[in-house]
Motif scaffolding. Structure first.
Motif, PDB file in Angstrom:
ATOM      1  N   MET A 192       0.843  -1.173   0.000  1.00 15.12           N
ATOM      2  CA  MET A 192       0.000   0.000   0.000  1.00 15.12           C
ATOM      3  C   MET A 192       0.893   1.242   0.000  1.00 15.12           C
ATOM      4  SD  MET A 192      -3.262   1.024   0.119  1.00 15.12           S
ATOM      5  CE  MET A 192      -4.066  -0.508   0.473  1.00 15.12           C
ATOM      6  N   VAL A 193       0.505   2.215  -0.787  1.00 17.46           N
ATOM      7  CA  VAL A 193       1.194   3.494  -0.872  1.00 17.46           C
ATOM      8  C   VAL A 193       0.181   4.572  -0.514  1.00 17.46           C
ATOM      9  CG1 VAL A 193       2.332   5.136  -2.431  1.00 17.46           C
ATOM     10  CG2 VAL A 193       2.750   2.684  -2.688  1.00 17.46           C
ATOM     11  N   TYR A 194       0.595   5.522   0.307  1.00 17.15           N
ATOM     12  CA  TYR A 194      -0.271   6.634   0.671  1.00 17.15           C
ATOM     13  C   TYR A 194       0.269   7.899   0.035  1.00 17.15           C
ATOM     14  CZ  TYR A 194      -2.437   3.476   3.928  1.00 17.15           C
ATOM     15  OH  TYR A 194      -3.112   2.409   4.469  1.00 17.15           O
ATOM     16  N   GLU A 195      -0.642   8.695  -0.468  1.00 16.22           N
ATOM     17  CA  GLU A 195      -0.268   9.981  -1.046  1.00 16.22           C
ATOM     18  C   GLU A 195      -0.788  11.079  -0.126  1.00 16.22           C
ATOM     19  OE1 GLU A 195      -0.619  12.585  -5.173  1.00 16.22           O
ATOM     20  OE2 GLU A 195      -1.662  10.664  -5.023  1.00 16.22           O
ATOM     21  N   LEU A 196       0.117  11.905   0.337  1.00  8.53           N
ATOM     22  CA  LEU A 196      -0.219  13.051   1.168  1.00  8.53           C
ATOM     23  C   LEU A 196      -0.238  14.278   0.274  1.00  8.53           C
ATOM     24  CD1 LEU A 196      -0.619  14.273   4.053  1.00  8.53           C
ATOM     25  CD2 LEU A 196       1.864  14.622   4.066  1.00  8.53           C
ATOM     26  N   ARG A 197      -1.376  14.967   0.233  1.00 10.60           N
ATOM     27  CA  ARG A 197      -1.512  16.142  -0.629  1.00 10.60           C
ATOM     28  C   ARG A 197      -1.924  17.336   0.229  1.00 10.60           C
ATOM     29  NH1 ARG A 197      -1.679  15.040  -6.091  1.00 10.60           N
ATOM     30  NH2 ARG A 197      -2.972  16.868  -6.518  1.00 10.60           N
ATOM     31  N   VAL A 198      -1.252  18.457   0.027  1.00 11.63           N
ATOM     32  CA  VAL A 198      -1.571  19.688   0.746  1.00 11.63           C
ATOM     33  C   VAL A 198      -1.886  20.760  -0.294  1.00 11.63           C
ATOM     34  CG1 VAL A 198      -0.776  21.435   2.389  1.00 11.63           C
ATOM     35  CG2 VAL A 198      -0.016  19.043   2.636  1.00 11.63           C
ATOM     36  N   TYR A 199      -3.098  21.286  -0.217  1.00 13.71           N
ATOM     37  CA  TYR A 199      -3.546  22.350  -1.113  1.00 13.71           C
ATOM     38  C   TYR A 199      -3.554  23.652  -0.326  1.00 13.71           C
ATOM     39  CZ  TYR A 199      -5.497  18.939  -4.457  1.00 13.71           C
ATOM     40  OH  TYR A 199      -5.676  17.937  -5.367  1.00 13.71           O
TER      41      TYR A 199
END
Length: 108
Positions: free
Chosen positions: A1-8
């Motif tokens: 599993m890979v998690y993507e952390l996104r900050v807008y």
């Protein structure tokens, strides 16, 4: 599993428009494309209170590439995104990181 952390980081005063877009448009389109969210947060205390942070869960980087590309080129997304920006741009910048859980993480 890979998690993507996104900050807008939003332009001043535009965070409510971004939150509304996710709640009323984006999530339904993601569901159609099989994109799984792992959580959403707004910044309570930090450098900016004009940020939305969220995580996505992917089976692999290849899974992410296939599903994200399909989402980005989805005609409904393109049309509705443009409609939400008729009063101006919402997001100033986006930072994205890909994370792998450690062996001792409660999230696998």
């Amino acid at each position: 599993m890979v998690y993507e952390l996104r900050v807008y980081r939003c332009l001043p005063g535009r965070l409510p428009a971004l939150l509304k877009r996710f709640e009323t448009i984006t999530l339904a389109i993601w569901e159609r494309h099989g994109i799984r969210q792992a959580g959403f947060w707004t910044t309570l205390v930090g450098p900016s209170n004009q940020e939305l942070t969220y995580m996505l869960a992917w089976d692999s980087l290849a899974d992410r590439e296939q599903k994200w590309n399909a989402f980005q080129s989805d005609p409904e997304w393109i049309e509705k995104r443009a409609g939400t920006e008729k009063d101006g741009q919402i997001v100033d910048n986006i930072v994205s990181s890909f994370l792998a859980p450690t062996g001792f993480s409660s999230v696998k």
